[in-house]
Write a protein that holds these residues in place. Structure first.
Motif, PDB file in Angstrom:
ATOM      1  N   ARG A   1       0.794  -1.235   0.000  1.00 12.44           N
ATOM      2  CA  ARG A   1       0.000   0.000   0.000  1.00 12.44           C
ATOM      3  C   ARG A   1       0.820   1.276   0.000  1.00 12.44           C
ATOM      4  NH1 ARG A   1      -3.624  -2.489   4.851  1.00 12.44           N
ATOM      5  NH2 ARG A   1      -5.119  -3.639   3.568  1.00 12.44           N
ATOM      6  N   HIS A   2       1.988   1.229   0.584  1.00 12.14           N
ATOM      7  CA  HIS A   2       2.773   2.441   0.771  1.00 12.14           C
ATOM      8  C   HIS A   2       4.140   2.292   0.096  1.00 12.14           C
ATOM      9  CE1 HIS A   2      -0.297   3.289   3.701  1.00 12.14           C
ATOM     10  NE2 HIS A   2       0.036   2.237   4.417  1.00 12.14           N
ATOM     11  N   PRO A   3       4.679   3.376  -0.434  1.00  7.10           N
ATOM     12  CA  PRO A   3       6.008   3.313  -1.047  1.00  7.10           C
ATOM     13  C   PRO A   3       7.058   2.858  -0.032  1.00  7.10           C
ATOM     14  CG  PRO A   3       4.892   5.377  -1.583  1.00  7.10           C
ATOM     15  CD  PRO A   3       4.076   4.717  -0.518  1.00  7.10           C
ATOM     16  N   VAL A   4       7.820   1.866  -0.403  1.00 11.59           N
ATOM     17  CA  VAL A   4       8.895   1.360   0.447  1.00 11.59           C
ATOM     18  C   VAL A   4      10.171   1.371  -0.382  1.00 11.59           C
ATOM     19  CG1 VAL A   4       9.757  -0.594   1.787  1.00 11.59           C
ATOM     20  CG2 VAL A   4       7.304  -0.097   1.756  1.00 11.59           C
ATOM     21  N   GLU A   5      11.176   2.067   0.102  1.00 10.42           N
ATOM     22  CA  GLU A   5      12.390   2.277  -0.690  1.00 10.42           C
ATOM     23  C   GLU A   5      13.162   0.993  -0.914  1.00 10.42           C
ATOM     24  OE1 GLU A   5      16.551   4.882  -0.500  1.00 10.42           O
ATOM     25  OE2 GLU A   5      15.027   5.087   1.063  1.00 10.42           O
ATOM     26  N   HIS A   6      13.317   0.205   0.130  1.00  5.28           N
ATOM     27  CA  HIS A   6      14.158  -0.993   0.035  1.00  5.28           C
ATOM     28  C   HIS A   6      13.335  -2.222  -0.294  1.00  5.28           C
ATOM     29  CE1 HIS A   6      17.434   1.406   1.594  1.00  5.28           C
ATOM     30  NE2 HIS A   6      16.703   1.743   2.644  1.00  5.28           N
ATOM     31  N   ARG A   7      13.945  -3.144  -1.021  1.00  2.85           N
ATOM     32  CA  ARG A   7      13.267  -4.379  -1.389  1.00  2.85           C
ATOM     33  C   ARG A   7      13.611  -5.524  -0.427  1.00  2.85           C
ATOM     34  NH1 ARG A   7      10.240  -1.570  -3.449  1.00  2.85           N
ATOM     35  NH2 ARG A   7       9.783  -1.276  -5.651  1.00  2.85           N
ATOM     36  N   ILE A   8      14.661  -5.379   0.360  1.00  9.35           N
ATOM     37  CA  ILE A   8      15.028  -6.374   1.367  1.00  9.35           C
ATOM     38  C   ILE A   8      14.815  -5.739   2.736  1.00  9.35           C
ATOM     39  CG2 ILE A   8      16.870  -7.801   2.317  1.00  9.35           C
ATOM     40  CD1 ILE A   8      18.098  -7.968  -0.451  1.00  9.35           C
ATOM     41  N   LEU A   9      13.928  -6.342   3.532  1.00  8.31           N
ATOM     42  CA  LEU A   9      13.511  -5.756   4.800  1.00  8.31           C
ATOM     43  C   LEU A   9      13.868  -6.676   5.960  1.00  8.31           C
ATOM     44  CD1 LEU A   9       9.973  -4.570   3.643  1.00  8.31           C
ATOM     45  CD2 LEU A   9      12.101  -3.278   3.617  1.00  8.31           C
ATOM     46  N   PHE A  10      14.401  -6.079   7.028  1.00  6.37           N
ATOM     47  CA  PHE A  10      14.816  -6.822   8.211  1.00  6.37           C
ATOM     48  C   PHE A  10      13.843  -6.580   9.358  1.00  6.37           C
ATOM     49  CE2 PHE A  10      18.482  -6.254   5.520  1.00  6.37           C
ATOM     50  CZ  PHE A  10      19.136  -7.476   5.582  1.00  6.37           C
TER      51      PHE A  10
END
Length: 220
Positions: free
Chosen positions: A202-211
């Protein structure tokens, strides 16, 4: 939004399924499993399918999907690299390719793990295979996110299907608040993962790998 979940019967899958069923913006939840979940819900639709390496028989039912949540996986303990690769890499890519045929704007969220090896050259077998899987997904023409949680605390009845993990969680559940206080960058819950999966669609997320810190922030 219409979503499909692979691995909804597992511990993380339970958290993802719960988040989707509770979310008012999710209209339809399709789960692909080898056996029935044993629950009913107005949003819930099930496909029972045995061969996750070949989804051609159910391809025409994988339509009108906005997002795929993929927490399906196995422990590498006791498995050789070929068998672990089949479940971890081959099943995952089979799902992604089958969905892309009908859903070109798909968002695909894959649960990997902390320690995954993006170089694919490390000494740890599971980390190499996970890294190869992540890289293959990120190379496909879709929006893909890789979730790399560390320690995951089950919530709301989620139960690991791996006996050792299940016993460990049962014995240490009371310690989680302390563990999270000591190592907040390496801990999360099934509830946070489920909510965070919905959030990235739903929301813009800059990174494609999330911790874990990203997952906890998005799933708060």
């Amino acid at each position: 939004m219409n979503v499909v979940i692979f691995g909804a019967s597992g511990m993380v899958g339970h958290g993802v399924l719960r988040a989707c069923l509770l979310d008012s913006e999710v209209a339809r939840v399709l789960v692909v499993n080898r056996r029935p979940l044993g629950i009913t819900h107005p949003k819930l639709h099930e496909i029972i399918h045995q061969d996750f390496a070949d989804l051609s028989a159910i391809s025409d039912r994988l339509t009108d999907v906005d997002a795929c949540f993929y927490p399906l996986g196995v422990s590498s303990a006791g498995l050789g690299e070929a068998e672990y690769t089949r479940v971890t890499h081959d099943f995952t890519l089979a799902a992604a390719h089958a969905l892309l045929v009908h859903n070109p704007d798909l968002t695909f969220v894959y649960v990997s793990g902390e320690g995954t090896d993006s170089t694919e050259r490390g000494r740890s077998m599971w980390a190499r295979v996970k890294g190869r899987t992540e890289n293959a997904l990120l190379a496909l023409p879709m929006t893909a996110f890789m979730f790399r949680p560390g320690y995951i605390q089950p919530r709301h009845g989620a139960v690991s299907r791996t006996t050792v993990y299940r016993l460990t969680y049962a014995l240490t559940a009371w310690l989680y608040p302390v563990l999270h206080r000591i190592a907040p960058k390496h801990t999360t819950t099934t509830e946070h993962i489920g909510r965070a999966m919905l959030a990235v669609t739903r929301h813009p997320v800059e990174h494609r790998i999330l911790f874990s810190p990203d997952i906890n922030r998005l799933g708060a």
